[in-house]
Design a protein around this motif. Structure first.
Motif, PDB file in Angstrom:
ATOM      1  N   HIS A   1      84.821  30.856  28.061  1.00 44.97           N
ATOM      2  CA  HIS A   1      84.182  30.252  29.237  1.00 44.97           C
ATOM      3  C   HIS A   1      82.686  30.553  29.222  1.00 44.97           C
ATOM      4  N   ARG A   2      82.325  31.795  28.904  1.00 45.80           N
ATOM      5  CA  ARG A   2      80.905  32.164  28.831  1.00 45.80           C
ATOM      6  C   ARG A   2      80.199  31.466  27.675  1.00 45.80           C
ATOM      7  N   TYR A   3      80.896  31.334  26.558  1.00 43.29           N
ATOM      8  CA  TYR A   3      80.339  30.594  25.421  1.00 43.29           C
ATOM      9  C   TYR A   3      80.032  29.157  25.827  1.00 43.29           C
ATOM     10  N   GLY A   4      81.003  28.501  26.476  1.00 41.86           N
ATOM     11  CA  GLY A   4      80.791  27.123  26.897  1.00 41.86           C
ATOM     12  C   GLY A   4      79.638  26.986  27.877  1.00 41.86           C
ATOM     13  N   ALA A   5      79.517  27.935  28.792  1.00 42.12           N
ATOM     14  CA  ALA A   5      78.424  27.889  29.759  1.00 42.12           C
ATOM     15  C   ALA A   5      77.065  28.032  29.067  1.00 42.12           C
ATOM     16  N   ALA A   6      76.987  28.926  28.090  1.00 43.42           N
ATOM     17  CA  ALA A   6      75.718  29.167  27.395  1.00 43.42           C
ATOM     18  C   ALA A   6      75.285  27.956  26.578  1.00 43.42           C
ATOM     19  N   ILE A   7      76.208  27.371  25.806  1.00 45.10           N
ATOM     20  CA  ILE A   7      75.789  26.221  24.996  1.00 45.10           C
ATOM     21  C   ILE A   7      75.596  24.985  25.860  1.00 45.10           C
ATOM     22  N   GLY A   8      76.305  24.891  26.984  1.00 45.41           N
ATOM     23  CA  GLY A   8      76.094  23.771  27.893  1.00 45.41           C
ATOM     24  C   GLY A   8      74.685  23.758  28.440  1.00 45.41           C
ATOM     25  N   LEU A   9      74.193  24.925  28.836  1.00 43.29           N
ATOM     26  CA  LEU A   9      72.834  25.001  29.353  1.00 43.29           C
ATOM     27  C   LEU A   9      71.817  24.868  28.224  1.00 43.29           C
ATOM     28  N   ALA A  10      72.108  25.479  27.077  1.00 43.76           N
ATOM     29  CA  ALA A  10      71.203  25.371  25.932  1.00 43.76           C
ATOM     30  C   ALA A  10      71.014  23.916  25.520  1.00 43.76           C
ATOM     31  N   PHE A  11      72.076  23.137  25.556  1.00 42.11           N
ATOM     32  CA  PHE A  11      71.987  21.720  25.199  1.00 42.11           C
ATOM     33  C   PHE A  11      70.961  21.017  26.077  1.00 42.11           C
ATOM     34  N   GLN A  12      70.994  21.285  27.387  1.00 35.73           N
ATOM     35  CA  GLN A  12      70.062  20.623  28.292  1.00 35.73           C
ATOM     36  C   GLN A  12      68.640  21.123  28.103  1.00 35.73           C
ATOM     37  N   VAL A  13      68.470  22.407  27.848  1.00 34.74           N
ATOM     38  CA  VAL A  13      67.124  22.930  27.604  1.00 34.74           C
ATOM     39  C   VAL A  13      66.518  22.249  26.373  1.00 34.74           C
ATOM     40  N   VAL A  14      67.303  22.133  25.308  1.00 35.77           N
ATOM     41  CA  VAL A  14      66.826  21.466  24.100  1.00 35.77           C
ATOM     42  C   VAL A  14      66.553  19.989  24.378  1.00 35.77           C
ATOM     43  N   ASP A  15      67.393  19.353  25.202  1.00 36.79           N
ATOM     44  CA  ASP A  15      67.167  17.961  25.586  1.00 36.79           C
ATOM     45  C   ASP A  15      65.805  17.812  26.259  1.00 36.79           C
ATOM     46  N   ASP A  16      65.484  18.729  27.164  1.00 40.46           N
ATOM     47  CA  ASP A  16      64.188  18.686  27.847  1.00 40.46           C
ATOM     48  C   ASP A  16      63.037  18.869  26.859  1.00 40.46           C
ATOM     49  N   ILE A  17      63.233  19.740  25.881  1.00 41.55           N
ATOM     50  CA  ILE A  17      62.205  19.970  24.860  1.00 41.55           C
ATOM     51  C   ILE A  17      62.007  18.720  24.023  1.00 41.55           C
ATOM     52  N   LEU A  18      63.107  18.123  23.581  1.00 44.06           N
ATOM     53  CA  LEU A  18      63.012  16.934  22.727  1.00 44.06           C
ATOM     54  C   LEU A  18      62.406  15.749  23.469  1.00 44.06           C
TER      55      LEU A  18
ATOM     56  N   LYS B   1      67.054   7.168  22.227  1.00 41.92           N
ATOM     57  CA  LYS B   1      66.907   6.810  23.636  1.00 41.92           C
ATOM     58  C   LYS B   1      65.432   6.930  23.986  1.00 41.92           C
ATOM     59  N   THR B   2      65.066   6.515  25.167  1.00 44.36           N
ATOM     60  CA  THR B   2      63.654   6.485  25.542  1.00 44.36           C
ATOM     61  C   THR B   2      63.094   7.892  25.679  1.00 44.36           C
ATOM     62  N   ALA B   3      62.071   8.190  24.897  1.00 41.13           N
ATOM     63  CA  ALA B   3      61.415   9.502  24.980  1.00 41.13           C
ATOM     64  C   ALA B   3      60.420   9.514  26.140  1.00 41.13           C
ATOM     65  N   GLY B   4      60.200  10.696  26.708  1.00 49.20           N
ATOM     66  CA  GLY B   4      59.197  10.858  27.753  1.00 49.20           C
ATOM     67  C   GLY B   4      59.587  10.321  29.110  1.00 49.20           C
ATOM     68  N   LYS B   5      60.854   9.940  29.283  1.00 51.28           N
ATOM     69  CA  LYS B   5      61.228   9.310  30.554  1.00 51.28           C
ATOM     70  C   LYS B   5      61.302  10.314  31.699  1.00 51.28           C
TER      71      LYS B   5
END
Length: 341
Positions: free
Chosen positions: A253-270, A281-285
């Motif tokens: 459960h903790r593993y899933g929570a960590a990678i779930g949030l990490a995915f979004q942080v990386v999404d924001d970076i990209l 998909k559209t960058a900078g939106k």
């Protein structure tokens, strides 16, 4: 009983992913069709099914299905303390060993494949709806026009609705493919992750937060629901498809929570570092729509450091599971933080 184990089979993560993606694509192609066969009793209008297939097939990273299948294999590998102490084994190779995970998943494969496809259908439906003019109003997804651009808004809305319903149909097959108790657990996990206490709730917060300055706690909560809940549920659904162990469940459960949030942080970076052709998909939106992100809140360098910290949390959680073989889940965590799209 002799519980000694054979040496750890070498892992080629790319080959494992390719094999799983092949079976997921074949299953999605079979189940998301006008005539899905005897196991799914529906005959959908051709135009609606065309929009559904367009939304699901031939695109996407399939991270959520991979997490389901990887978690199932990891739990099937067993707990380390289930085996004899190394000093009681006459096979020195046992200190490095587990049984072949592909052999271990026999008996849970049908449930895991259905769960993998079900969670991908929920993800696909959410993208169809999120891209519509009443939400994010995006025109590009997975390198092609979004569903409402290609088929119209009414068809896109119905396609998303139908994909959501089909996900739960997959989890409740006739016969003994998935035990009734297991069906109930899988449906509850997926429904909670997709609903008001998960993805839909996070999207509601996201829409209400445009132009606002959120705190880090508020931003984390929004993304825990919007993105993290379904990724976390993917891990837990995979565990349910095997033989869930209370010792491993909390750490998974903790593993899933960590990678779930990490995915979004990386999404924001990209969103601020990659171009549209790379992202599909559209960058900078986010900046264009004045949405709060980890980059806007913390800055680019701090956001990158936070993604790495979440990656370390995920790996520590895997170490805490006590499972014999978590290498695939480790590899998927690496992919989440190292991805370029």
């Amino acid at each position: 009983m002799d519980t000694r184990i054979t040496p750890l089979v070498p892992l080629d993560l790319k080959s494992w992913i390719a094999r799983q993606l092949d079976q997921v694509e074949l299953a999605l192609d079979r189940w998301v069709s006008v005539d899905a066969g005897a196991d799914l009793e529906h005959h959908a209008p051709a135009d609606l099914m065309a929009a559904m297939r367009y939304a699901v097939l031939d695109g996407g990273k399939r991270l959520r299905p991979l997490l389901v299948l990887a978690a199932c294999e990891a739990v099937n590998s067993g707990l380390k303390h289930d085996y004899l102490p190394i000093e009681e084994c006459d096979d020195e190779l046992a200190r490095r060993g587990v049984i072949d995970p592909e052999a271990a998943t026999q008996g849970s494969g049908e449930a895991a494949l259905r769960a993998a496809c079900a969670v991908e259908l929920i993800h696909a439906y959410s993208l169809v709806h999120d891209d519509m003019p009443c939400m994010d109003n995006d025109v590009l997804r997975r390198g092609k026009p979004t569903v409402h651009v290609q088929f119209g808004q009414a068809s896109a809305l119905l396609a998303g609705d139908a994909l959501q319903a089909l996900a739960f149909e997959l989890l409740t097959p006739e016969g003994s493919a998935i035990a009734s108790a297991q069906q109930a657990k899988l449906c509850r996990l997926l429904a909670r992750a997709a609903g008001c206490a998960g993805m839909a709730g996070g999207q509601a917060i996201d829409l209400a937060s445009v132009g606002l300055q959120l705190t880090e706690d508020q931003l984390r909560e929004m993304h825990r629901l919007k993105t993290g809940a379904l990724l976390q549920a993917s891990v837990m659904m995979g565990a349910v498809c095997a033989e869930p162990m209370s010792v491993a469940r909390a750490a998974l459960h903790r593993y899933g929570a960590a990678i779930g949030l990490a995915f979004q942080v990386v999404d924001d970076i990209l969103d601020v570092t990659a171009d549209s052709s790379t992202l599909g998909k559209t960058a900078g939106k986010d900046a264009e729509h004045d949405k709060p992100t980890y980059v806007s809140l913390m800055g680019l360098d701090a956001a990158r450091a936070y993604a790495q910290a979440l990656h370390r949390q995920a790996l520590q959680a895997l170490a805490d599971t006590g499972l014999v073989d978590t290498r695939i889940l480790q590899g998927l965590a690496d992919m989440v933080v190292q991805r370029s799209n």
